[in-house]
Design a protein around this motif. Structure first.
Motif, PDB file in Angstrom:
ATOM      1  N   CYS A  51       0.814  -1.214   0.000  1.00  0.00           N
ATOM      2  CA  CYS A  51       0.000   0.000   0.000  1.00  0.00           C
ATOM      3  C   CYS A  51       0.852   1.271   0.000  1.00  0.00           C
ATOM      4  O   CYS A  51       0.349   2.351  -0.282  1.00  0.00           O
ATOM      5  CB  CYS A  51      -0.942   0.009   1.202  1.00  0.00           C
ATOM      6  SG  CYS A  51      -0.107   0.107   2.804  1.00  0.00           S
ATOM      7  N   GLU A  52       2.140   1.145   0.277  1.00  0.00           N
ATOM      8  CA  GLU A  52       3.035   2.306   0.246  1.00  0.00           C
ATOM      9  C   GLU A  52       3.560   2.590  -1.153  1.00  0.00           C
ATOM     10  O   GLU A  52       4.172   3.628  -1.385  1.00  0.00           O
ATOM     11  CB  GLU A  52       4.214   2.088   1.194  1.00  0.00           C
ATOM     12  CG  GLU A  52       3.797   2.102   2.650  1.00  0.00           C
ATOM     13  CD  GLU A  52       4.983   2.014   3.563  1.00  0.00           C
ATOM     14  OE1 GLU A  52       5.264   3.019   4.246  1.00  0.00           O
ATOM     15  OE2 GLU A  52       5.625   0.947   3.612  1.00  0.00           O
ATOM     16  N   GLY A  53       3.350   1.671  -2.070  1.00  0.00           N
ATOM     17  CA  GLY A  53       3.794   1.845  -3.455  1.00  0.00           C
ATOM     18  C   GLY A  53       2.599   1.851  -4.383  1.00  0.00           C
ATOM     19  O   GLY A  53       1.512   2.309  -4.018  1.00  0.00           O
ATOM     20  N   THR A  54       2.777   1.303  -5.565  1.00  0.00           N
ATOM     21  CA  THR A  54       1.689   1.262  -6.547  1.00  0.00           C
ATOM     22  C   THR A  54       0.644   0.205  -6.211  1.00  0.00           C
ATOM     23  O   THR A  54      -0.457   0.236  -6.746  1.00  0.00           O
ATOM     24  CB  THR A  54       2.247   0.990  -7.956  1.00  0.00           C
ATOM     25  OG1 THR A  54       2.959  -0.257  -7.938  1.00  0.00           O
ATOM     26  CG2 THR A  54       3.153   2.108  -8.428  1.00  0.00           C
ATOM     27  N   GLY A  55       1.012  -0.751  -5.359  1.00  0.00           N
ATOM     28  CA  GLY A  55       0.046  -1.775  -4.944  1.00  0.00           C
ATOM     29  C   GLY A  55      -0.260  -2.800  -6.012  1.00  0.00           C
ATOM     30  O   GLY A  55      -1.278  -3.480  -5.950  1.00  0.00           O
ATOM     31  N   LYS A  56       0.628  -2.931  -6.985  1.00  0.00           N
ATOM     32  CA  LYS A  56       0.405  -3.918  -8.054  1.00  0.00           C
ATOM     33  C   LYS A  56       0.818  -5.307  -7.589  1.00  0.00           C
ATOM     34  O   LYS A  56       1.686  -5.448  -6.728  1.00  0.00           O
ATOM     35  CB  LYS A  56       1.210  -3.530  -9.293  1.00  0.00           C
ATOM     36  CG  LYS A  56       0.713  -2.274  -9.959  1.00  0.00           C
ATOM     37  CD  LYS A  56       1.508  -1.976 -11.208  1.00  0.00           C
ATOM     38  CE  LYS A  56       0.940  -0.741 -11.903  1.00  0.00           C
ATOM     39  NZ  LYS A  56       1.674  -0.437 -13.132  1.00  0.00           N
ATOM     40  N   SER A  57       0.221  -6.309  -8.193  1.00  0.00           N
ATOM     41  CA  SER A  57       0.602  -7.691  -7.887  1.00  0.00           C
ATOM     42  C   SER A  57       1.989  -7.971  -8.456  1.00  0.00           C
ATOM     43  O   SER A  57       2.364  -7.436  -9.494  1.00  0.00           O
ATOM     44  CB  SER A  57      -0.410  -8.671  -8.476  1.00  0.00           C
ATOM     45  OG  SER A  57      -0.463  -8.560  -9.881  1.00  0.00           O
ATOM     46  N   PRO A  58       2.779  -8.806  -7.763  1.00  0.00           N
ATOM     47  CA  PRO A  58       4.137  -9.106  -8.234  1.00  0.00           C
ATOM     48  C   PRO A  58       4.153 -10.114  -9.380  1.00  0.00           C
ATOM     49  O   PRO A  58       3.196 -10.864  -9.570  1.00  0.00           O
ATOM     50  CB  PRO A  58       4.817  -9.682  -6.985  1.00  0.00           C
ATOM     51  CG  PRO A  58       3.719 -10.215  -6.158  1.00  0.00           C
ATOM     52  CD  PRO A  58       2.509  -9.383  -6.457  1.00  0.00           C
ATOM     53  N   PRO A  59       5.258 -10.146 -10.127  1.00  0.00           N
ATOM     54  CA  PRO A  59       5.401 -11.110 -11.221  1.00  0.00           C
ATOM     55  C   PRO A  59       5.956 -12.444 -10.714  1.00  0.00           C
ATOM     56  O   PRO A  59       6.664 -12.484  -9.701  1.00  0.00           O
ATOM     57  CB  PRO A  59       6.415 -10.428 -12.135  1.00  0.00           C
ATOM     58  CG  PRO A  59       7.299  -9.674 -11.183  1.00  0.00           C
ATOM     59  CD  PRO A  59       6.376  -9.197 -10.085  1.00  0.00           C
ATOM     60  N   PHE A  60       5.644 -13.505 -11.439  1.00  0.00           N
ATOM     61  CA  PHE A  60       6.165 -14.836 -11.125  1.00  0.00           C
ATOM     62  C   PHE A  60       6.576 -15.531 -12.406  1.00  0.00           C
ATOM     63  O   PHE A  60       6.056 -15.230 -13.488  1.00  0.00           O
ATOM     64  CB  PHE A  60       5.124 -15.673 -10.376  1.00  0.00           C
ATOM     65  CG  PHE A  60       4.791 -15.107  -9.026  1.00  0.00           C
ATOM     66  CD1 PHE A  60       5.583 -15.383  -7.930  1.00  0.00           C
ATOM     67  CD2 PHE A  60       3.706 -14.264  -8.870  1.00  0.00           C
ATOM     68  CE1 PHE A  60       5.303 -14.829  -6.684  1.00  0.00           C
ATOM     69  CE2 PHE A  60       3.406 -13.713  -7.636  1.00  0.00           C
ATOM     70  CZ  PHE A  60       4.208 -13.993  -6.543  1.00  0.00           C
ATOM     71  N   ILE A 101       3.831 -14.892 -15.184  1.00  0.00           N
ATOM     72  CA  ILE A 101       2.669 -14.195 -14.663  1.00  0.00           C
ATOM     73  C   ILE A 101       3.143 -12.751 -14.479  1.00  0.00           C
ATOM     74  O   ILE A 101       4.063 -12.488 -13.701  1.00  0.00           O
ATOM     75  CB  ILE A 101       2.181 -14.813 -13.338  1.00  0.00           C
ATOM     76  CG1 ILE A 101       1.584 -16.209 -13.618  1.00  0.00           C
ATOM     77  CG2 ILE A 101       1.109 -13.953 -12.700  1.00  0.00           C
ATOM     78  CD1 ILE A 101       2.388 -17.332 -13.184  1.00  0.00           C
ATOM     79  N   PRO A 102       2.570 -11.806 -15.215  1.00  0.00           N
ATOM     80  CA  PRO A 102       3.103 -10.442 -15.232  1.00  0.00           C
ATOM     81  C   PRO A 102       2.800  -9.646 -13.963  1.00  0.00           C
ATOM     82  O   PRO A 102       1.904  -9.994 -13.189  1.00  0.00           O
ATOM     83  CB  PRO A 102       2.405  -9.820 -16.437  1.00  0.00           C
ATOM     84  CG  PRO A 102       1.107 -10.544 -16.519  1.00  0.00           C
ATOM     85  CD  PRO A 102       1.404 -11.953 -16.076  1.00  0.00           C
ATOM     86  N   VAL A 103       3.523  -8.563 -13.791  1.00  0.00           N
ATOM     87  CA  VAL A 103       3.257  -7.621 -12.713  1.00  0.00           C
ATOM     88  C   VAL A 103       1.948  -6.900 -13.017  1.00  0.00           C
ATOM     89  O   VAL A 103       1.590  -6.696 -14.179  1.00  0.00           O
ATOM     90  CB  VAL A 103       4.434  -6.612 -12.558  1.00  0.00           C
ATOM     91  CG1 VAL A 103       4.535  -5.680 -13.751  1.00  0.00           C
ATOM     92  CG2 VAL A 103       4.340  -5.835 -11.276  1.00  0.00           C
ATOM     93  N   GLY A 104       1.211  -6.553 -11.990  1.00  0.00           N
ATOM     94  CA  GLY A 104       0.018  -5.728 -12.160  1.00  0.00           C
ATOM     95  C   GLY A 104      -1.156  -6.416 -12.829  1.00  0.00           C
ATOM     96  O   GLY A 104      -1.763  -5.846 -13.739  1.00  0.00           O
ATOM     97  N   ILE A 105      -1.528  -7.583 -12.365  1.00  0.00           N
ATOM     98  CA  ILE A 105      -2.702  -8.271 -12.921  1.00  0.00           C
ATOM     99  C   ILE A 105      -3.937  -7.428 -12.601  1.00  0.00           C
ATOM    100  O   ILE A 105      -4.090  -6.956 -11.459  1.00  0.00           O
ATOM    101  CB  ILE A 105      -2.822  -9.689 -12.331  1.00  0.00           C
ATOM    102  CG1 ILE A 105      -1.662 -10.545 -12.858  1.00  0.00           C
ATOM    103  CG2 ILE A 105      -4.160 -10.322 -12.675  1.00  0.00           C
ATOM    104  CD1 ILE A 105      -1.592 -11.918 -12.276  1.00  0.00           C
ATOM    105  N   PRO A 106      -4.824  -7.218 -13.575  1.00  0.00           N
ATOM    106  CA  PRO A 106      -6.023  -6.396 -13.326  1.00  0.00           C
ATOM    107  C   PRO A 106      -6.870  -6.974 -12.191  1.00  0.00           C
ATOM    108  O   PRO A 106      -6.930  -8.188 -12.015  1.00  0.00           O
ATOM    109  CB  PRO A 106      -6.799  -6.458 -14.646  1.00  0.00           C
ATOM    110  CG  PRO A 106      -5.889  -7.068 -15.642  1.00  0.00           C
ATOM    111  CD  PRO A 106      -4.787  -7.766 -14.920  1.00  0.00           C
ATOM    112  N   ARG A 107      -7.512  -6.111 -11.443  1.00  0.00           N
ATOM    113  CA  ARG A 107      -8.377  -6.541 -10.328  1.00  0.00           C
ATOM    114  C   ARG A 107      -9.776  -6.839 -10.858  1.00  0.00           C
ATOM    115  O   ARG A 107     -10.728  -6.108 -10.586  1.00  0.00           O
ATOM    116  CB  ARG A 107      -8.383  -5.481  -9.238  1.00  0.00           C
ATOM    117  CG  ARG A 107      -7.032  -5.358  -8.557  1.00  0.00           C
ATOM    118  CD  ARG A 107      -7.037  -4.306  -7.463  1.00  0.00           C
ATOM    119  NE  ARG A 107      -5.756  -4.313  -6.768  1.00  0.00           N
ATOM    120  CZ  ARG A 107      -4.859  -3.349  -6.857  1.00  0.00           C
ATOM    121  NH1 ARG A 107      -5.098  -2.283  -7.605  1.00  0.00           N
ATOM    122  NH2 ARG A 107      -3.721  -3.436  -6.199  1.00  0.00           N
ATOM    123  N   THR A 108      -9.851  -7.929 -11.618  1.00  0.00           N
ATOM    124  CA  THR A 108     -11.103  -8.370 -12.219  1.00  0.00           C
ATOM    125  C   THR A 108     -11.348  -9.828 -11.839  1.00  0.00           C
ATOM    126  O   THR A 108     -10.406 -10.555 -11.508  1.00  0.00           O
ATOM    127  CB  THR A 108     -11.043  -8.256 -13.757  1.00  0.00           C
ATOM    128  OG1 THR A 108      -9.910  -9.003 -14.225  1.00  0.00           O
ATOM    129  CG2 THR A 108     -10.905  -6.807 -14.195  1.00  0.00           C
TER     130      THR A 108
END
Length: 189
Positions: A51-60, A101-108
């Motif tokens: 929550c202190e950054g962009t809050g995107k999901s990490p890549p794998f 699995i990319p960074v920043g998966i949409p919240r859908t």
């Protein structure tokens, strides 16, 4: 004569079995290999995934899967004590041929860029990755677990993370865990 024939057959068979076992153990490769290009187990969770950054999901990255993997899944949880381990992310039904699995998966509920993968939600919350946000100054352990599953799951998109995790756990072939720490900055900076 029979004894000699028996010893010849038994001796040859024993040598073949023993050498077969030795050959297999020398060439054994890990069945499931996955990682993240953003961090390794034991690291601090980079702030961009909080929550202190962009809050995107990490890549794998998934390097190798065991047979007969039918789908992949990822869960994220943080330790709030020995019994309470809230999940902040679940995604499942990722096609097994997926290598990144990319960074920043949409919240859908469904992620079309990952073959229609499904995401869960926190109870009463929104769908998808919810960036970790512990109380200021407190350190928590966060775990990402990448799974190889033996089936595509029937769990509907948008189900709770707890229900999705139960379905994931019941279909697990193999998994890898990445454990990280994260301490949120104090409000004073």
């Amino acid at each position: 004569m029979r004894r000699r024939h028996f010893l010849e057959i038994f001796g040859t068979t024993s040598v073949s079995v023993i050498s077969g076992c030795i050959g297999k153990s020398e060439s054994k490769k890990p069945a499931f290999v996955s990682s993240s290009p953003a961090f390794e187990s034991g690291d601090t969770l980079p702030s961009q995934f909080t929550c202190e950054g962009t809050g995107k999901s990490p890549p794998f990255i998934v390097n190798r899967i065991p047979e007969p993997t039918k789908s992949l899944a990822i869960t994220g949880e943080w330790s709030k004590g020995p019994i309470n381990e809230p999940r902040f992310w679940t995604i499942w039904n990722i096609p097994p041929e997926t290598e990144r699995i990319p960074v920043g998966i949409p919240r859908t509920k469904r992620v079309e860029s990952l073959g229609g993968a499904r995401q869960g939600r926190q109870r009463g919350g929104t769908v998808g990755y919810k960036p970790p946000c512990p109380p200021s100054g407190q350190s928590y352990e966060h775990r990402f677990q990448i799974y190889a599953l033996d089936q595509m799951l029937d769990a509907p998109a948008g189900t709770t993370n707890e229900e999705a995790s139960e379905a994931i756990g019941s279909s697990e072939l193999a998994s890898n865990r990445i454990t990280l720490t994260y301490t949120r900055s104090t409000a004073d900076g």
